[in-house]
Design a protein around this motif. Sequence first.
Motif, mmCIF file in Angstrom:
data_model
loop_
_atom_site.group_PDB
_atom_site.id
_atom_site.type_symbol
_atom_site.label_atom_id
_atom_site.label_comp_id
_atom_site.label_asym_id
_atom_site.label_seq_id
_atom_site.Cartn_x
_atom_site.Cartn_y
_atom_site.Cartn_z
ATOM 1 N N THR A 1 0.838 -1.204 0.000
ATOM 2 C CA THR A 1 0.000 0.000 0.000
ATOM 3 C C THR A 1 0.872 1.254 0.000
ATOM 4 O O THR A 1 0.604 2.200 -0.746
ATOM 5 C CB THR A 1 -0.946 -0.006 1.219
ATOM 6 O OG1 THR A 1 -1.749 -1.184 1.172
ATOM 7 C CG2 THR A 1 -1.836 1.210 1.233
ATOM 8 N N ASP A 2 1.919 1.248 0.813
ATOM 9 C CA ASP A 2 2.815 2.407 0.857
ATOM 10 C C ASP A 2 3.522 2.618 -0.481
ATOM 11 O O ASP A 2 3.657 3.755 -0.948
ATOM 12 C CB ASP A 2 3.845 2.248 1.978
ATOM 13 C CG ASP A 2 3.243 2.405 3.356
ATOM 14 O OD1 ASP A 2 2.128 2.958 3.467
ATOM 15 O OD2 ASP A 2 3.877 1.957 4.331
ATOM 16 N N ALA A 3 3.967 1.541 -1.096
ATOM 17 C CA ALA A 3 4.645 1.657 -2.394
ATOM 18 C C ALA A 3 3.680 2.182 -3.458
ATOM 19 O O ALA A 3 4.056 3.033 -4.274
ATOM 20 C CB ALA A 3 5.220 0.303 -2.814
ATOM 21 N N ALA A 4 2.459 1.710 -3.436
ATOM 22 C CA ALA A 4 1.463 2.181 -4.409
ATOM 23 C C ALA A 4 1.121 3.652 -4.170
ATOM 24 O O ALA A 4 0.909 4.402 -5.124
ATOM 25 C CB ALA A 4 0.200 1.324 -4.323
ATOM 26 N N ARG A 5 1.092 4.076 -2.910
ATOM 27 C CA ARG A 5 0.827 5.485 -2.595
ATOM 28 C C ARG A 5 1.956 6.364 -3.106
ATOM 29 O O ARG A 5 1.720 7.437 -3.676
ATOM 30 C CB ARG A 5 0.640 5.671 -1.087
ATOM 31 C CG ARG A 5 0.339 7.108 -0.691
ATOM 32 C CD ARG A 5 0.214 7.266 0.821
ATOM 33 N NE ARG A 5 1.266 6.633 1.582
ATOM 34 C CZ ARG A 5 2.497 7.123 1.744
ATOM 35 N NH1 ARG A 5 2.836 8.254 1.177
ATOM 36 N NH2 ARG A 5 3.388 6.477 2.462
ATOM 37 N N ILE A 6 3.183 5.928 -2.942
ATOM 38 C CA ILE A 6 4.337 6.695 -3.430
ATOM 39 C C ILE A 6 4.301 6.785 -4.955
ATOM 40 O O ILE A 6 4.580 7.843 -5.534
ATOM 41 C CB ILE A 6 5.650 6.060 -2.923
ATOM 42 C CG1 ILE A 6 5.759 6.272 -1.412
ATOM 43 C CG2 ILE A 6 6.859 6.622 -3.658
ATOM 44 C CD1 ILE A 6 6.840 5.451 -0.738
ATOM 45 N N ALA B 1 -4.608 -2.155 -3.512
ATOM 46 C CA ALA B 1 -3.777 -2.502 -2.349
ATOM 47 C C ALA B 1 -4.517 -2.179 -1.052
ATOM 48 O O ALA B 1 -4.470 -2.954 -0.086
ATOM 49 C CB ALA B 1 -2.440 -1.750 -2.406
ATOM 50 N N VAL B 2 -5.212 -1.051 -1.012
ATOM 51 C CA VAL B 2 -5.997 -0.688 0.177
ATOM 52 C C VAL B 2 -7.100 -1.712 0.413
ATOM 53 O O VAL B 2 -7.310 -2.159 1.548
ATOM 54 C CB VAL B 2 -6.588 0.738 0.033
ATOM 55 C CG1 VAL B 2 -7.600 1.031 1.128
ATOM 56 C CG2 VAL B 2 -5.480 1.774 0.062
ATOM 57 N N ALA B 3 -7.795 -2.100 -0.640
ATOM 58 C CA ALA B 3 -8.881 -3.082 -0.497
ATOM 59 C C ALA B 3 -8.359 -4.402 0.059
ATOM 60 O O ALA B 3 -8.974 -4.996 0.954
ATOM 61 C CB ALA B 3 -9.572 -3.304 -1.841
ATOM 62 N N ASN B 4 -7.226 -4.869 -0.453
ATOM 63 C CA ASN B 4 -6.652 -6.119 0.045
ATOM 64 C C ASN B 4 -6.211 -6.001 1.502
ATOM 65 O O ASN B 4 -6.420 -6.916 2.298
ATOM 66 C CB ASN B 4 -5.466 -6.546 -0.820
ATOM 67 C CG ASN B 4 -5.887 -6.961 -2.208
ATOM 68 O OD1 ASN B 4 -7.036 -7.311 -2.443
ATOM 69 N ND2 ASN B 4 -4.962 -6.902 -3.137
ATOM 70 N N THR B 5 -5.621 -4.876 1.849
ATOM 71 C CA THR B 5 -5.189 -4.659 3.231
ATOM 72 C C THR B 5 -6.383 -4.610 4.172
ATOM 73 O O THR B 5 -6.385 -5.251 5.227
ATOM 74 C CB THR B 5 -4.367 -3.353 3.338
ATOM 75 O OG1 THR B 5 -3.253 -3.437 2.454
ATOM 76 C CG2 THR B 5 -3.887 -3.112 4.750
#
Length: 157
Positions: free
Chosen positions: A39-44, A122-126
């Motif tokens: 999620t962090d990598a996708a946000r970056i 990624a957020v949905a999976n998390t």
Amino acid sequence: MISMPTWVVVTAVVLVIVALLGLWAMGTANRLNRLHIRTDAARINLEGALAARGHVIKALYPQLTKEVMNAEIVPLRAVDMGHRTDSENHVLSLLPTEIFHNPAFVEASTRVDIAARFYNDAVANTLAVRKRPDVRLLRLAGNAPLPKYYEALSAGE
């Protein structure tokens, strides 16, 4: 044949069950950690795509530089996407309609849309793992904050 006392058998079974539960909890906690990293990598990546689109807007419409820069200084935080999405939507609302046909802008906006989809996936999976009752009961997520979805408008909406 040597017969074992019942308490030894029961203790061994309990220890095996506890060990298996511990391994399961450790595996789930590691999975959650990897999901948060994703999620962090996708946000970056999303932040980079937004910056690239901002550069295109500034190059095509220098008079909007201040508005783009105001949007860019709003941090893109996983726990509070609302402020940045509001800023991005404001910039998009100021754009003249002819920019939506400019190839450089369309390409940059497509990259933003793709990055936003990856981030939201990624957020949905998390969140799917974090909301499971067993994960919440055992507090396997630690103190990591719940990520929020990115819900800005697509260019041209």
